[in-house]
Design a protein around this motif. Sequence first.
Motif, mmCIF file in Angstrom:
data_model
loop_
_atom_site.group_PDB
_atom_site.id
_atom_site.type_symbol
_atom_site.label_atom_id
_atom_site.label_comp_id
_atom_site.label_asym_id
_atom_site.label_seq_id
_atom_site.Cartn_x
_atom_site.Cartn_y
_atom_site.Cartn_z
ATOM 1 N N ARG A 27 -36.810 -79.016 69.367
ATOM 2 C CA ARG A 27 -37.885 -79.480 70.207
ATOM 3 C C ARG A 27 -39.139 -78.781 69.696
ATOM 4 O O ARG A 27 -40.229 -79.307 69.379
ATOM 5 N N LEU A 28 -39.021 -77.224 69.433
ATOM 6 C CA LEU A 28 -40.203 -76.691 68.927
ATOM 7 C C LEU A 28 -40.653 -76.718 67.569
ATOM 8 O O LEU A 28 -41.890 -77.156 67.573
ATOM 9 N N MET A 29 -39.538 -77.285 66.894
ATOM 10 C CA MET A 29 -40.233 -77.800 65.441
ATOM 11 C C MET A 29 -40.721 -79.074 65.187
ATOM 12 O O MET A 29 -41.626 -79.258 64.775
ATOM 13 N N ALA A 30 -40.397 -79.871 66.273
ATOM 14 C CA ALA A 30 -41.074 -81.211 66.551
ATOM 15 C C ALA A 30 -42.568 -81.096 67.017
ATOM 16 O O ALA A 30 -43.430 -81.630 66.644
ATOM 17 N N GLU A 31 -42.653 -79.874 67.773
ATOM 18 C CA GLU A 31 -44.283 -79.548 68.485
ATOM 19 C C GLU A 31 -44.934 -78.814 67.574
ATOM 20 O O GLU A 31 -46.141 -78.903 67.717
ATOM 21 N N GLU A 32 -44.351 -77.784 66.641
ATOM 22 C CA GLU A 32 -44.961 -77.083 65.986
ATOM 23 C C GLU A 32 -44.535 -77.059 64.543
ATOM 24 O O GLU A 32 -43.686 -76.414 64.072
ATOM 25 N N SER A 33 -45.473 -77.682 63.546
ATOM 26 C CA SER A 33 -44.975 -77.987 62.298
ATOM 27 C C SER A 33 -45.010 -76.586 61.308
ATOM 28 O O SER A 33 -44.545 -76.715 60.264
ATOM 29 N N ARG A 34 -45.850 -75.616 61.870
ATOM 30 C CA ARG A 34 -45.660 -74.347 60.932
ATOM 31 C C ARG A 34 -44.368 -73.640 61.162
ATOM 32 O O ARG A 34 -44.053 -72.617 60.461
ATOM 33 N N PHE A 35 -43.114 -74.082 61.870
ATOM 34 C CA PHE A 35 -41.976 -73.479 62.018
ATOM 35 C C PHE A 35 -40.852 -74.502 61.523
ATOM 36 O O PHE A 35 -40.863 -75.502 62.142
ATOM 37 N N SER A 36 -40.134 -74.033 60.733
ATOM 38 C CA SER A 36 -38.840 -74.745 60.506
ATOM 39 C C SER A 36 -37.710 -74.043 60.168
ATOM 40 O O SER A 36 -37.740 -72.962 59.709
ATOM 41 N N MET A 37 -36.376 -74.464 60.590
ATOM 42 C CA MET A 37 -35.102 -73.932 60.269
ATOM 43 C C MET A 37 -34.172 -74.795 60.011
ATOM 44 O O MET A 37 -34.319 -76.033 60.619
ATOM 45 N N ASN A 38 -33.139 -74.610 59.253
ATOM 46 C CA ASN A 38 -32.205 -75.824 59.194
ATOM 47 C C ASN A 38 -30.752 -75.147 60.243
ATOM 48 O O ASN A 38 -31.074 -74.094 60.546
ATOM 49 N N TYR A 39 -30.024 -76.091 60.200
ATOM 50 C CA TYR A 39 -28.896 -75.610 61.131
ATOM 51 C C TYR A 39 -27.960 -74.381 60.500
ATOM 52 O O TYR A 39 -27.621 -73.404 61.499
ATOM 53 N N LEU A 57 -37.943 -65.850 59.851
ATOM 54 C CA LEU A 57 -38.166 -67.117 59.640
ATOM 55 C C LEU A 57 -39.487 -67.399 59.408
ATOM 56 O O LEU A 57 -39.747 -68.530 58.653
ATOM 57 N N ALA A 58 -40.307 -66.943 60.324
ATOM 58 C CA ALA A 58 -41.718 -67.416 60.285
ATOM 59 C C ALA A 58 -42.734 -66.226 60.536
ATOM 60 O O ALA A 58 -43.144 -66.045 61.273
ATOM 61 N N PRO A 59 -42.791 -65.416 59.512
ATOM 62 C CA PRO A 59 -43.570 -64.059 59.448
ATOM 63 C C PRO A 59 -45.090 -64.447 59.631
ATOM 64 O O PRO A 59 -45.770 -63.474 59.966
ATOM 65 N N HIS A 60 -45.296 -65.481 59.422
ATOM 66 C CA HIS A 60 -47.052 -65.897 59.252
ATOM 67 C C HIS A 60 -47.316 -66.051 60.937
ATOM 68 O O HIS A 60 -48.336 -66.283 61.361
ATOM 69 N N PHE A 61 -46.228 -66.051 62.094
ATOM 70 C CA PHE A 61 -46.822 -66.132 63.188
ATOM 71 C C PHE A 61 -46.921 -64.825 63.944
ATOM 72 O O PHE A 61 -46.251 -63.782 63.386
ATOM 73 N N SER A 62 -48.144 -64.900 64.741
ATOM 74 C CA SER A 62 -48.655 -63.647 65.450
ATOM 75 C C SER A 62 -47.462 -63.123 66.353
ATOM 76 O O SER A 62 -46.486 -63.932 66.765
ATOM 77 N N LYS A 63 -47.570 -61.787 66.655
ATOM 78 C CA LYS A 63 -46.557 -61.140 67.588
ATOM 79 C C LYS A 63 -46.712 -62.013 69.017
ATOM 80 O O LYS A 63 -45.628 -62.345 69.402
ATOM 81 N N GLU A 64 -47.819 -62.302 69.506
ATOM 82 C CA GLU A 64 -48.070 -63.290 70.656
ATOM 83 C C GLU A 64 -47.415 -64.509 70.514
ATOM 84 O O GLU A 64 -46.937 -65.351 71.510
ATOM 85 N N GLU A 65 -47.382 -65.248 69.340
ATOM 86 C CA GLU A 65 -46.865 -66.562 69.130
ATOM 87 C C GLU A 65 -45.419 -66.404 69.074
ATOM 88 O O GLU A 65 -44.660 -67.546 69.499
ATOM 89 N N SER A 66 -44.753 -65.447 69.016
ATOM 90 C CA SER A 66 -43.328 -65.517 68.654
ATOM 91 C C SER A 66 -42.744 -64.906 70.038
ATOM 92 O O SER A 66 -41.415 -64.535 69.983
#
Length: 67
Positions: A27-39, A57-66
Amino acid sequence: MKEPGLLFDLDGVLINSGNFHWLSWKRLMAEESRFSMNYEQFLSTFGKRNDEIFKELAPHFSKEESL
């Protein structure tokens, strides 16, 4: 006098919530295109805190976003 207490982590013992966790990540990946992971990545991070997963997996996210 304080009474002793115990804390049990029963996930995987009484219930298996892994599928619900995977659905929430999807659900998060559907809402946030900057994040993806496979099973397979999901399985390798299962049990880690979200901030640890984002750092890995997403070092480009800020600490607050994660959080």
